[in-house]
Write an enzyme that holds these catalytic residues in place. Sequence first.
Site, PDB file in Angstrom:
ATOM      1  N   HIS A 370       0.800  -1.234   0.000  1.00 37.29           N
ATOM      2  CA  HIS A 370       0.000   0.000   0.000  1.00 37.29           C
ATOM      3  C   HIS A 370       0.826   1.274   0.000  1.00 37.29           C
ATOM      4  O   HIS A 370       0.273   2.359   0.129  1.00 37.29           O
ATOM      5  CB  HIS A 370      -0.920   0.053   1.220  1.00 37.29           C
ATOM      6  CG  HIS A 370      -1.970  -1.001   1.241  1.00 37.29           C
ATOM      7  ND1 HIS A 370      -3.226  -0.804   0.721  1.00 37.29           N
ATOM      8  CD2 HIS A 370      -1.944  -2.266   1.708  1.00 37.29           C
ATOM      9  CE1 HIS A 370      -3.938  -1.916   0.887  1.00 37.29           C
ATOM     10  NE2 HIS A 370      -3.180  -2.815   1.486  1.00 37.29           N
ATOM     11  N   LYS A 561      -8.454  14.035   4.641  1.00 36.27           N
ATOM     12  CA  LYS A 561      -7.655  12.804   4.617  1.00 36.27           C
ATOM     13  C   LYS A 561      -6.662  12.916   5.766  1.00 36.27           C
ATOM     14  O   LYS A 561      -6.592  13.960   6.419  1.00 36.27           O
ATOM     15  CB  LYS A 561      -6.913  12.646   3.291  1.00 36.27           C
ATOM     16  CG  LYS A 561      -6.146  13.914   2.841  1.00 36.27           C
ATOM     17  CD  LYS A 561      -5.463  13.712   1.491  1.00 36.27           C
ATOM     18  CE  LYS A 561      -6.379  13.894   0.309  1.00 36.27           C
ATOM     19  NZ  LYS A 561      -6.598  12.646  -0.437  1.00 36.27           N
ATOM     20  N   ARG A 562      -5.897  11.851   6.029  1.00 36.29           N
ATOM     21  CA  ARG A 562      -4.865  11.986   7.037  1.00 36.29           C
ATOM     22  C   ARG A 562      -3.950  13.153   6.706  1.00 36.29           C
ATOM     23  O   ARG A 562      -3.712  13.466   5.532  1.00 36.29           O
ATOM     24  CB  ARG A 562      -4.054  10.679   7.138  1.00 36.29           C
ATOM     25  CG  ARG A 562      -4.759   9.581   7.891  1.00 36.29           C
ATOM     26  CD  ARG A 562      -5.051   9.953   9.324  1.00 36.29           C
ATOM     27  NE  ARG A 562      -3.830   9.987  10.114  1.00 36.29           N
ATOM     28  CZ  ARG A 562      -3.545   9.117  11.076  1.00 36.29           C
ATOM     29  NH1 ARG A 562      -4.376   8.138  11.383  1.00 36.29           N
ATOM     30  NH2 ARG A 562      -2.413   9.218  11.756  1.00 36.29           N
ATOM     31  N   LYS A 567       0.732  14.554   1.162  1.00 34.90           N
ATOM     32  CA  LYS A 567      -0.633  14.828   0.693  1.00 34.90           C
ATOM     33  C   LYS A 567      -0.846  16.323   0.421  1.00 34.90           C
ATOM     34  O   LYS A 567      -1.866  16.724  -0.142  1.00 34.90           O
ATOM     35  CB  LYS A 567      -1.658  14.307   1.701  1.00 34.90           C
ATOM     36  CG  LYS A 567      -1.643  12.774   1.820  1.00 34.90           C
ATOM     37  CD  LYS A 567      -2.589  12.280   2.908  1.00 34.90           C
ATOM     38  CE  LYS A 567      -2.464  10.792   3.201  1.00 34.90           C
ATOM     39  NZ  LYS A 567      -3.126   9.943   2.188  1.00 34.90           N
ATOM     40  N   THR A 669      -8.486   6.551  -1.921  1.00 34.83           N
ATOM     41  CA  THR A 669      -9.844   6.004  -2.069  1.00 34.83           C
ATOM     42  C   THR A 669     -10.868   7.100  -1.797  1.00 34.83           C
ATOM     43  O   THR A 669     -11.983   7.051  -2.317  1.00 34.83           O
ATOM     44  CB  THR A 669     -10.075   4.826  -1.096  1.00 34.83           C
ATOM     45  OG1 THR A 669      -9.558   5.181   0.184  1.00 34.83           O
ATOM     46  CG2 THR A 669      -9.387   3.576  -1.590  1.00 34.83           C
ATOM     47  N   LYS A 673     -14.630   8.412  -3.662  1.00 37.53           N
ATOM     48  CA  LYS A 673     -15.884   8.725  -2.960  1.00 37.53           C
ATOM     49  C   LYS A 673     -16.439  10.061  -3.437  1.00 37.53           C
ATOM     50  O   LYS A 673     -17.646  10.220  -3.625  1.00 37.53           O
ATOM     51  CB  LYS A 673     -15.651   8.734  -1.439  1.00 37.53           C
ATOM     52  CG  LYS A 673     -15.259   7.358  -0.895  1.00 37.53           C
ATOM     53  CD  LYS A 673     -14.663   7.380   0.501  1.00 37.53           C
ATOM     54  CE  LYS A 673     -13.985   6.032   0.792  1.00 37.53           C
ATOM     55  NZ  LYS A 673     -13.140   6.053   2.004  1.00 37.53           N
TER      56      LYS A 673
END
Length: 829
Positions: A370, A561-562, A567, A669, A673
């Site tokens: 992952h 998100k985290r 990110k 992911t 969504k």
Amino acid sequence: MKKNDDSIFFTDLIDESCSTLERDFLTTIEYSRVKDRTTARSRDIFLSLSNALRDRLIRDWLRTQHVYRGSKTKRLYYLSMEFLMGRLLDNMLMNLDCYDEARELVKKTGFDLDKLRDLEPDMGLGNGGLGRLASCFLDSMATLSLPAYGYGIRYEYGIFRQDIQNGYQVEVPDNWLKYTCPWEICRPDLEYRVRFGGRVVCLPKGNQEYSYKLIETEDVIALAYDVPIPGYDTETVNNLRLWQAKSTNEFNFNYFNSGDYLAAVNDKNLSENISKVLYPNDNVYAGKVLRLKQQYFFVSATLQDIIRHHKKIHGKENFSNFADKVVIQLNDTHPSIAIPELMRIFIDEEGLGWIEAWEITRRTFAYTNHTVLPEAVEKWDVEIMGSLLPRQLQIIYEINRRFINEVRDFHNFGLNRVGDVSIIEESGGKFVRMANLAIVGSYSVNGVSALHTEILKNTIFRDFNEIYPGKFNNKTNGITPRRWLLQANPYLSKLITSKIGKGWTLDLDELRGLEKYVDDPDFCAAWVEAKLNAKRDLKSYAMEHWGFDLNLDSMFDVHIKRMHEYKRQLLNVLHTITLYNRIKRNPNGDFVPRTKIFGGKAAPGYYASKQIIKLINSVASVVNSDPDVNKKLNVFFFPNYSVSMAEKVIPASELSEQISTAGFEASGTGNMKFMLNGAMTIGTLDGANVEMLEEVGAENIFIFGMKADEVAEAKVTGYNPRRIYETDPELREVLDMINGDFFNRDEPHIFSQLFNALVDYGDNYMLLADYRSYIEMQDRVDAVYRDKAAWTRMSILNTARSGKFSSDRTIREYAEEIWHIKPVKVEKD
Ligand code: 26Q
């Protein structure tokens, strides 16, 4: 309510017309909760309803297991340290198809089903993407009637609750079991002994053969808790089994002999720490002994459970068909100690020879990777592993010895390349490389998006891809459309169903049927209305919970998100400040109003990430209180981002921020969504964004920035962020404001390290390199948003073309191409 209307007893409401669900529900309030109509509170109603629903599942659950046993088919075991299940009430109501009935019977008790929902704590037994993926997979596996079992840990404390104090994240323990969990069932008769430490003794068997035995171990008991996993529109109810650590009833002998009774009892309690708390790191490795204990604890119990079952169904001594009946999917390397452990069981306990044991083992395991972040790669200090798991370490060394011989002799690898693929790292201390172990011990290794799989094959696992051609494969992630559209977004899902029927809930490609309505003005108006309704709901929620005043006329621009540097929440902050400056310079200008919404938890030890949370909150307070700006721009950090919050925020979102440095986000992911819910994506060509672009078409997604190979190249040739800072005045102004305490007048210098990391210390995630193209793409977003018809059309097309990202598709691919398992239908009662 007839004759007994004025009775205080719930059970007096029971008459012949009551369904079993209703009887069960009323009886539970009275006999388990011990409440009457004057003392019952919402939580009693929630827990009693949930209990009654769980009981309603039990027949299907038992029947499913019975059918699986009878069919003797191959089973899939999904081993994961994390299952981020979220709330289960809606999921159970939907899959039991008894929404209306439940609403009615709750109403009869004087309560409102819609007000009970928020009482359920999230089952937060995971960090982020990897844990939520496991949960979406469970839903798809049950829905597709696959004989599949989830196995994990029943953490007493899940992912921490995030409070915001003075703009900073503060972690609070998540005591999710405080009022008990109504969905789980404890199995006191299902216990296994897990053995740690001790010594290996070697006993000659004659003719130069030896057998190995572990002695003087310190043991812990694993106790099973089961959660039923009902599929949608099927009788199948699968099982998620979570292990809790319990002390053995033996006291430490040494303490006893020395008369230290209290120390002996104390030891007992320590062993129960194993399942106390989820490690809150996402994409960061923590080399802590307790973490390794957690991993081995759940792996050992799970393998004992699998083998016990195999023997019962397929005979005591018959392991020759083991790999034809059992497949174990490893959710990242976290459970990969299962490989040497299965070898140990086969050899030391079942008496198999090495060759046969190894042959079966490597045909049993499949491993999903992952992440490519170097800091997330698991490697265990040989010292630590040797003292906790001495026999497993021996076996790892033997696996490695044979593997190294093979690559040297058959693949002609020189010393350097042998060193690279070795399971043992020997430079600067010795470590066990869990990814290498997982690759060598599995028959399949998969990445989670097309791009990610290519990166695995061509960079970090290049040598392995040469040694094992065909072992590497891709399985692009997916999400369950039941939770993420049907349940979370009733406005949009009702509209969709009214046009194309409800087939999309099981075949998401049917959403393509929406395309023919993109030019239908009534449909477009209804689409806009559905999106607006979700925005209204979020507005009330944000006002009620935090006093945040969301502007319904603004674009909801969402980054949830985290928190992680790769990110690039910070890049979004740079855009936010850019907008602020533009509005300040031209207060009467015609700007597209925006609401920037952020949410996400930082790992408690991740300083830079926590500073970014503080920065977002600091920018928010300046922006939101500036009357020149706050009609056009608002910034909010929603505290304690979670699965249940995602379900509220995503339906209301219009712009989805997926802006990681290309090559770093394995898949994502959340991106899927948003797309499913008709939000537009602004993003880099990273992870599954690449495939979203392929599905939706370049004109319906906002792609910007460097590509993965350009990032990789720049990392090699070098990159000068300071030059960009010096040559782009708009960027420089923004960075100087951060560095010059513009947003933190009362707390000087707190953001200078963020500034330095970007301008002077290499800007690891290349924010400055992508700044200008990000800003330009954001300007395009504004331009399209002004054209309501164009925006709505794009929104519809995003939903219509999101079919590929159903986890049903992902799971079908796993089942057909890796697991080789088939659906087993469970017939109606
Ligand atoms: C490892 C050792 C010790 C403590 C913690 C960990 C640890 C825990 C969680 C390491 C990594 C994780 C989580 C990783 C993760 O969530 N990865 C994400 O997986 C998603 C599902 O495939 C992808 O969509 C995301 O891109 C990826 O970041």
